[in-house]
Write a protein that holds these residues in place. Structure first.
Motif, PDB file in Angstrom:
ATOM      1  N   ARG A  43     -18.631 -51.008   1.557  1.00  0.00           N
ATOM      2  CA  ARG A  43     -19.267 -51.431   1.262  1.00  0.00           C
ATOM      3  C   ARG A  43     -19.075 -53.293   1.038  1.00  0.00           C
ATOM      4  NH1 ARG A  43     -18.456 -49.432  -4.654  1.00  0.00           N
ATOM      5  NH2 ARG A  43     -19.259 -47.612  -4.258  1.00  0.00           N
ATOM      6  N   ALA A  44     -20.716 -53.718   1.698  1.00  0.00           N
ATOM      7  CA  ALA A  44     -19.944 -55.018   2.016  1.00  0.00           C
ATOM      8  C   ALA A  44     -20.046 -56.304   1.082  1.00  0.00           C
ATOM      9  CB  ALA A  44     -20.702 -55.511   3.605  1.00  0.00           C
ATOM     10  N   PHE A  45     -20.074 -56.252  -0.442  1.00  0.00           N
ATOM     11  CA  PHE A  45     -19.878 -57.127  -1.266  1.00  0.00           C
ATOM     12  C   PHE A  45     -19.727 -57.988  -1.596  1.00  0.00           C
ATOM     13  CE2 PHE A  45     -16.132 -54.667  -2.069  1.00  0.00           C
ATOM     14  CZ  PHE A  45     -15.567 -56.130  -2.376  1.00  0.00           C
ATOM     15  N   TRP A  46     -18.735 -59.135  -0.641  1.00  0.00           N
ATOM     16  CA  TRP A  46     -18.499 -60.169  -0.141  1.00  0.00           C
ATOM     17  C   TRP A  46     -19.671 -60.961  -0.061  1.00  0.00           C
ATOM     18  CZ3 TRP A  46     -13.416 -59.677  -2.023  1.00  0.00           C
ATOM     19  CH2 TRP A  46     -13.027 -61.064  -1.989  1.00  0.00           C
ATOM     20  N   PRO A  47     -19.439 -62.253  -1.044  1.00  0.00           N
ATOM     21  CA  PRO A  47     -20.433 -62.710  -0.711  1.00  0.00           C
ATOM     22  C   PRO A  47     -20.222 -63.814   0.345  1.00  0.00           C
ATOM     23  CG  PRO A  47     -18.889 -64.162  -2.497  1.00  0.00           C
ATOM     24  CD  PRO A  47     -18.889 -62.512  -2.400  1.00  0.00           C
ATOM     25  N   GLN A  48     -21.200 -64.568   1.169  1.00  0.00           N
ATOM     26  CA  GLN A  48     -21.034 -65.187   2.483  1.00  0.00           C
ATOM     27  C   GLN A  48     -20.327 -66.203   2.232  1.00  0.00           C
ATOM     28  OE1 GLN A  48     -21.766 -64.385   5.843  1.00  0.00           O
ATOM     29  NE2 GLN A  48     -22.070 -62.362   4.830  1.00  0.00           N
ATOM     30  N   GLY A  49     -19.716 -67.027   2.940  1.00  0.00           N
ATOM     31  CA  GLY A  49     -18.078 -67.949   3.273  1.00  0.00           C
ATOM     32  C   GLY A  49     -17.104 -68.242   1.897  1.00  0.00           C
ATOM     33  N   GLY A  50     -16.777 -67.296   1.776  1.00  0.00           N
ATOM     34  CA  GLY A  50     -15.417 -66.774   0.481  1.00  0.00           C
ATOM     35  C   GLY A  50     -14.297 -66.841   2.074  1.00  0.00           C
ATOM     36  N   PRO A  51     -13.652 -66.534   1.261  1.00  0.00           N
ATOM     37  CA  PRO A  51     -12.529 -65.752   1.728  1.00  0.00           C
ATOM     38  C   PRO A  51     -11.883 -65.591   2.803  1.00  0.00           C
ATOM     39  CG  PRO A  51     -12.080 -66.493  -0.330  1.00  0.00           C
ATOM     40  CD  PRO A  51     -13.002 -66.919   0.133  1.00  0.00           C
ATOM     41  N   LEU A  52     -12.550 -64.442   1.863  1.00  0.00           N
ATOM     42  CA  LEU A  52     -12.266 -63.138   2.747  1.00  0.00           C
ATOM     43  C   LEU A  52     -14.288 -62.501   2.977  1.00  0.00           C
ATOM     44  CD1 LEU A  52      -9.550 -61.999   0.842  1.00  0.00           C
ATOM     45  CD2 LEU A  52      -9.574 -62.791   2.702  1.00  0.00           C
ATOM     46  N   ALA A  53     -13.690 -61.388   4.091  1.00  0.00           N
ATOM     47  CA  ALA A  53     -14.901 -61.276   4.395  1.00  0.00           C
ATOM     48  C   ALA A  53     -15.403 -59.809   5.232  1.00  0.00           C
ATOM     49  CB  ALA A  53     -15.797 -61.826   5.809  1.00  0.00           C
ATOM     50  N   MET A  54     -15.976 -58.871   4.641  1.00  0.00           N
ATOM     51  CA  MET A  54     -16.073 -57.414   5.217  1.00  0.00           C
ATOM     52  C   MET A  54     -16.194 -57.004   6.611  1.00  0.00           C
ATOM     53  SD  MET A  54     -14.741 -55.560   2.668  1.00  0.00           S
ATOM     54  CE  MET A  54     -15.381 -54.377   3.686  1.00  0.00           C
ATOM     55  N   HIS A  55     -15.547 -56.905   7.382  1.00  0.00           N
ATOM     56  CA  HIS A  55     -15.454 -56.502   8.614  1.00  0.00           C
ATOM     57  C   HIS A  55     -15.807 -55.094   8.531  1.00  0.00           C
ATOM     58  CE1 HIS A  55     -16.625 -60.635  10.650  1.00  0.00           C
ATOM     59  NE2 HIS A  55     -15.916 -60.364   9.921  1.00  0.00           N
ATOM     60  N   GLY A  56     -16.696 -54.235   8.808  1.00  0.00           N
ATOM     61  CA  GLY A  56     -16.377 -52.638   8.457  1.00  0.00           C
ATOM     62  C   GLY A  56     -15.497 -51.774   7.967  1.00  0.00           C
ATOM     63  N   ARG A  57     -14.451 -51.619   7.979  1.00  0.00           N
ATOM     64  CA  ARG A  57     -13.729 -51.221   7.062  1.00  0.00           C
ATOM     65  C   ARG A  57     -12.520 -52.515   6.474  1.00  0.00           C
ATOM     66  NH1 ARG A  57     -14.241 -45.411   5.499  1.00  0.00           N
ATOM     67  NH2 ARG A  57     -12.021 -45.891   4.414  1.00  0.00           N
ATOM     68  N   ALA A  58     -12.459 -53.309   6.864  1.00  0.00           N
ATOM     69  CA  ALA A  58     -11.238 -54.785   6.871  1.00  0.00           C
ATOM     70  C   ALA A  58     -11.666 -55.944   6.078  1.00  0.00           C
ATOM     71  CB  ALA A  58     -10.699 -54.654   8.358  1.00  0.00           C
ATOM     72  N   LEU A  59     -10.786 -56.028   5.614  1.00  0.00           N
ATOM     73  CA  LEU A  59     -10.942 -57.831   4.627  1.00  0.00           C
ATOM     74  C   LEU A  59     -10.516 -58.561   5.230  1.00  0.00           C
ATOM     75  CD1 LEU A  59     -13.160 -58.983   2.161  1.00  0.00           C
ATOM     76  CD2 LEU A  59     -11.503 -57.912   0.738  1.00  0.00           C
ATOM     77  N   VAL A  60     -11.786 -60.006   6.164  1.00  0.00           N
ATOM     78  CA  VAL A  60     -10.732 -60.267   7.182  1.00  0.00           C
ATOM     79  C   VAL A  60     -10.924 -62.180   6.601  1.00  0.00           C
ATOM     80  CG1 VAL A  60     -11.432 -61.366   9.603  1.00  0.00           C
ATOM     81  CG2 VAL A  60     -11.550 -59.112   9.126  1.00  0.00           C
TER      82      VAL A  60
END
Lengths: 164, 225
Positions: free
Chosen positions: B98-115
């Protein structure tokens, strides 16, 4: 780590075992444990000190598993393929045989309906009493017993067939 | 109680002493019943034996990590910004895709990876452990799979974790909600590193952590294995 976290860490091996009896594929089972721990921590105010932590967490896991199972069946076939749960290593012949016998049980458990699998897992795998298991499942003791008996009879039939 | 129910309750120790005695008397006189009991006892043992080895397996660090999130500041989860609490359960989110991370945070979901992105990506790519900055980089090491990995702490984001370099990006392997301790000196990486991150290092590290010279050299090569 405070008291509750420490107790939860101590329970992790049993939570993993219960999860394995429910979800079969080890990766799915550990996801389920993770979800359970996370839910337990966010609901920590619902935990009453002095009551059994294992029962409380088994109940959370039961609900999480049912939720996940429903969500997955809506999305269609997201369950790991049946063979994913099997890890037949190249260790000795005795270990191999034990592994195959275990794989038969895992397969038979996976064929049980959810309510019977829960009853069997709590009583046969986790060793809970009927009353404790009924409390975890939030059902009357009589319902627990009948699910347990049906589950056992199904396993018996299934495993008898698997043996030549 | 049906015959099966009674037999199974007997095996599970759920009969009253009187019921038990009566059942055992029947058992002594009825070889067919005794055979049934034996079959069911064998089933119980077999099911228990199937799952017993799980207790001896090492618990994956990611599970211990979540339970350790609150560390010694009880109730941390509830006192942090919502997204920081999410960091605590990031692996759940990653696995659920699930892409739950708010935009602009230090980490973002890309597929199944947290980048890592933004300032965290910059710090991991360019900063040395000795460099000052809003984000601190702690240990750098080679993982068993050959990737370079680095620990980080971001007091402003209430986040600490471990990220590894691959495909030109930093993928968070572990990230936990974390708050700098009261003393201003949260620079001493080892003492401030949350147990969950330490456990992840232990699980991944090949050999020793990089010293300052090796860290600089790896950075100057762009963290290419």
């Amino acid at each position: 780590m405070n008291g509750l976290e420490r107790e939860i860490v101590g329970l992790l091996p049993r939570l993993r075992r219960f999860a394995r009896a429910l979800a079969r594929a080890p990766a799915d089972a550990d996801d389920l444990v993770q979800l359970t721990v996370e839910r337990a921590l966010t609901r920590r105010d619902q935990w009453r000190a002095g009551t059994r932590l294992d029962s409380w967490m088994f109940r959370i896991m039961k609900n999480a598993w049912i939720d996940e199972t429903r969500a997955r069946s809506r999305q269609g076939g997201l369950f790991a393929p049946a063979e994913a749960g099997e890890r037949v290593g190249d260790d000795g012949a005795g270990a191999m045989e034990a592994r195959l016998a275990a794989a038969e049980v895992e397969r038979a458990m996976a064929r049980l309906p959810a309510d019977q699998r829960l009853a069997v897992a709590l009583v046969l795998v986790e060793g809970l009493s009927y009353q404790e298991a009924a409390d975890v499942l939030e059902i009357p003791a009589g319902t627990l017993t009948s699910r347990l008996v049906r589950g056992r009879m199904a396993l018996m039939a299934d495993l008898a067939e698997a043996r030549p | 109680m049906s015959a099966e129910q009674r037999l199974i309750a007997y095996l599970d120790g759920e009969l009253s002493p009187a019921e038990r005695e009566a059942f055992e008397a029947e058992l002594a006189a009825d070889p067919a019943l005794a055979a049934q009991v034996e079959l069911h006892a064998a089933l119980s043992a077999r099911v228990a034996r199937t799952y017993a080895p799980v207790l001896d397996e090492p618990v994956p660090p990611r599970l211990t990590a979540i339970a350790s999130v609150a560390n010694d500041r009880g109730g941390l989860m509830s006192s942090l910004p919502r997204w920081a609490a999410m960091a605590a359960c990031l692996v759940v989110g990653v696995l659920a895709g699930r892409a739950f991370w708010p935009q602009g945070g230090p980490l973002a979901m890309h597929g199944r990876a947290l980048v890592a992105q933004g300032g965290l990506d910059q710090a991991l790519t360019h900063q040395l452990a000795s460099d000052p900055g809003a984000i601190r980089v702690g240990l750098s090491f080679r993982a068993r799979d050959g990737r370079y990995c680095r620990t980080f702490q971001s007091p402003d984001d209430h986040l600490a974790g471990l990220a590894c370099r691959g495909d030109g990006r930093w993928v968070a392997e572990t990230a936990v909600a974390w708050t700098a301790q009261a003393q201003p000196d949260y620079r001493t990486a080892a003492s401030a590193t949350p147990p969950a991150v330490l456990a992840a290092i232990d699980a991944m590290i090949a050999g020793e952590a990089l010293d300052a010279g090796a860290e600089r050299a790896a950075r100057d090569r762009g963290w290419k294995p």
